[in-house]
Design an enzyme around this catalytic site. Sequence first.
Site, PDB file in Angstrom:
ATOM      1  N   HIS A  93      65.128  23.965 -29.029  1.00  0.00           N
ATOM      2  CA  HIS A  93      64.570  22.842 -28.280  1.00  0.00           C
ATOM      3  C   HIS A  93      64.386  21.671 -29.257  1.00  0.00           C
ATOM      4  O   HIS A  93      64.818  21.757 -30.422  1.00  0.00           O
ATOM      5  CB  HIS A  93      63.245  23.233 -27.608  1.00  0.00           C
TER       6      HIS A  93
ATOM      7  N   HIS B  90      63.223  22.426 -32.793  1.00  0.00           N
ATOM      8  CA  HIS B  90      64.269  22.882 -33.716  1.00  0.00           C
ATOM      9  C   HIS B  90      65.174  21.715 -34.111  1.00  0.00           C
ATOM     10  O   HIS B  90      65.621  21.625 -35.251  1.00  0.00           O
ATOM     11  CB  HIS B  90      65.124  23.959 -33.054  1.00  0.00           C
TER      12      HIS B  90
END
Length: 284
Positions: free
Chosen positions: A34, A37
């Site tokens: 997401h 990250h």
Amino acid sequence: MKIIKSIQELRDTLKTFRREGKTIGLVPTMGALHRGHASLIDASSARADITVVSVFVNPIQFGKNEDLDKYPRRLEADSELANAHGASIIFAPTAEEMYPNGEPETYVRNKPLESLYCGSYRPGHFRGVLTVVAKLFLICLPDFAFFGEKDYQQVFLIEEMVRTLNFPVEIVRVPIVREESGLALSSRNEYLSEEERKNALSIHQGLLAAKSAYLAGERSVTKLRNLVIQPILLNRGSVQYVEIVSTSTLEKKVGHLGNEKLVILLAAFFGKTRLIDNIELEMV
Ligand code: PAF
């Protein structure tokens, strides 16, 4: 961008890059990538010539009754996101590739710190994390490795491991990424129902309330903890722990706070979903 599943192939590929004088950044993940990250991959792409994103749902860091089987797995979408943020390689080994003899006999541990906070509710979790991160470091030999501050205890333990065992890697902490609402991004947020997601905003509200009270001079640990706990309880959450700890030792504070850098760590449940979050209390 290349997807590599074998340890040997990754080693050979990275050796060639290293010989060309290129630096390597590693972003260890369990996938279900997401925006949180993405910010780690961005940080690596800005710092290193080659970014490796590992995608491995590490079985040895999950307890028996935890969500290993239902943890989201979607390599294709993960590869697209990693590619869009400048990664050169996705390393996505199988459990057999990482642990050919099943559960390992050799672990990396930090006995005093692994059983505090998250570790006291997830026995074996941090030795599983340290062991897989040590393996990833030895496989990739990165110059830099990037970890999010949402997992505060995790990044602290990894820094301790790197110092103690002299891993030649620089650990880079990347700040928490939040939704506009304040909810810290996590792969586990997708387990939340719409109502639970709304209720979970109370976590950040409580943390902000405690931080403002601290900045306004409040030094009672009980009062500050209550400012975090009350909104969660009022929004149908249950608190696993809320502690104020030293940022330099992770030592838990009681009574009245002195002059040192502190962070509030917490874990709370909304429905069956366990969320963690934290906030640093600045001004020393
Ligand atoms: O933070 C995570 O996603 C995991 O604990 C890590 C560091 C990738 C190790 O499996």
